[in-house]
Design a protein around this motif. Structure first.
Motif, PDB file in Angstrom:
ATOM      1  N   ILE A   1      22.327  -2.101 -80.237  1.00  0.00           N
ATOM      2  CA  ILE A   1      21.359  -2.914 -80.981  1.00  0.00           C
ATOM      3  C   ILE A   1      20.464  -3.694 -80.028  1.00  0.00           C
ATOM      4  N   ALA A   2      21.085  -4.250 -78.985  1.00  0.00           N
ATOM      5  CA  ALA A   2      20.349  -5.120 -78.074  1.00  0.00           C
ATOM      6  C   ALA A   2      19.302  -4.369 -77.263  1.00  0.00           C
ATOM      7  N   LEU A   3      19.634  -3.146 -76.828  1.00  0.00           N
ATOM      8  CA  LEU A   3      18.769  -2.423 -75.886  1.00  0.00           C
ATOM      9  C   LEU A   3      17.921  -1.345 -76.535  1.00  0.00           C
TER      10      LEU A   3
ATOM     11  N   THR B   1      31.071 -17.814 -77.024  1.00  0.00           N
ATOM     12  CA  THR B   1      30.403 -16.581 -76.592  1.00  0.00           C
ATOM     13  C   THR B   1      29.036 -16.925 -76.027  1.00  0.00           C
ATOM     14  N   PRO B   2      28.699 -16.406 -74.869  1.00  0.00           N
ATOM     15  CA  PRO B   2      27.387 -16.709 -74.285  1.00  0.00           C
ATOM     16  C   PRO B   2      26.246 -16.005 -74.999  1.00  0.00           C
ATOM     17  N   GLY B   3      26.555 -14.974 -75.784  1.00  0.00           N
ATOM     18  CA  GLY B   3      25.507 -14.278 -76.524  1.00  0.00           C
ATOM     19  C   GLY B   3      24.602 -13.423 -75.662  1.00  0.00           C
ATOM     20  N   TRP B   4      25.175 -12.744 -74.680  1.00  0.00           N
ATOM     21  CA  TRP B   4      24.357 -11.934 -73.779  1.00  0.00           C
ATOM     22  C   TRP B   4      23.566 -10.839 -74.494  1.00  0.00           C
ATOM     23  N   PRO B   5      24.106 -10.181 -75.513  1.00  0.00           N
ATOM     24  CA  PRO B   5      23.280  -9.168 -76.200  1.00  0.00           C
ATOM     25  C   PRO B   5      22.008  -9.743 -76.793  1.00  0.00           C
TER      26      PRO B   5
ATOM     27  N   ASN C   1      18.308  -8.644 -75.670  1.00  0.00           N
ATOM     28  CA  ASN C   1      17.344  -8.139 -76.650  1.00  0.00           C
ATOM     29  C   ASN C   1      16.025  -8.888 -76.571  1.00  0.00           C
ATOM     30  N   LEU C   2      16.082 -10.189 -76.414  1.00  0.00           N
ATOM     31  CA  LEU C   2      14.845 -10.969 -76.291  1.00  0.00           C
ATOM     32  C   LEU C   2      14.069 -10.560 -75.040  1.00  0.00           C
ATOM     33  N   ALA C   3      14.790 -10.273 -73.948  1.00  0.00           N
ATOM     34  CA  ALA C   3      14.129  -9.796 -72.736  1.00  0.00           C
ATOM     35  C   ALA C   3      13.472  -8.434 -72.985  1.00  0.00           C
TER      36      ALA C   3
END
Length: 212
Positions: A73-75, A171-175, A179-181
């Motif tokens: 989803i993120a990428l 959770t740091p929320g890296w996904p 995704n924002l990046a």
């Protein structure tokens, strides 16, 4: 004075004079034998019980809540970026400058292919969100963010997912940040492509005999 429209106390149980609910939702003065015309507003109504709120139990800190479907989803946004280079820009410009109608056909055909790829990518994100939601439920997350929000976009789903998970674990929320990046990179590349397309089209139109 008595009022037949208002409830009466049984004769053998008539209370002392005072304010009582008269059976119509109003507090009325009882003179010891009958209701009078004096009222004192509405009788207090018991508040309806509030439904119980299902709390989300805390999970173990640093639980691995981000799985492979989360990263899909993120990428996935990055997969859409190269597709814009499939659009036959030269064919479109050639149609404008040389009157070659085949260029229009090629342009709209490639644009349609890009649109289909975009829909396929959206379907992939929705499926991944559904699988990710199922995984979170299996991990013990109560009421995870609903996967159907992925219809509004990957970023919408990941934001809601992160908000819910922050309530139950660390959770740091890296996904989400990845995704924002990806969205930012996609925006930059799309903007550059659009500028190059406009510059190419204007330069071709300036040298075309049809517009000179």
């Amino acid at each position: 004075m008595s009022d037949p429209n208002h409830a009466q106390f049984p004769a053998q149980q008539q209370p002392a004079p005072g304010w009582y609910p008269d059976g119509t939702g109003t507090v009325r003065w009882w003179d010891g034998s009958a209701w009078t015309a004096h009222t004192q507003g509405s009788a207090p109504v018991a508040a309806a019980p509030r439904p119980a709120v299902l709390e989300r139990p805390r999970l173990a800190d640093h639980l691995a809540v981000d799985g492979p479907w989360t990263w899909v989803i993120a990428l996935a946004q990055l997969l859409a970026v190269p597709s814009i280079f499939l659009i036959d820009v030269r064919g479109y410009v050639r149609s404008l400058t040389e009157g070659d109608q085949s260029g229009f056909i090629s342009y709209f055909a490639t644009t349609g292919i890009v649109a289909l790829l975009g829909w396929a990518l959206t379907a992939l994100i929705i499926v991944a969100a559904h699988r990710d939601s199922k995984r979170l439920t299996a991990l013990g997350v109560v009421r995870p963010f609903h996967w159907a929000f992925a219809f509004l976009g990957a970023t919408v789903y990941l934001i809601g997912r992160h908000v819910v998970l922050r309530k139950v674990t660390r959770t740091p929320g890296w996904p989400l940040w990845a995704n924002l990046a990806c969205v930012l990179v996609s925006l930059v590349i799309t903007t550059i492509w659009t500028v190059m397309f406009m510059q190419f089209m204007l330069s071709e139109l300036a040298t075309s005999p049809l517009y000179s």
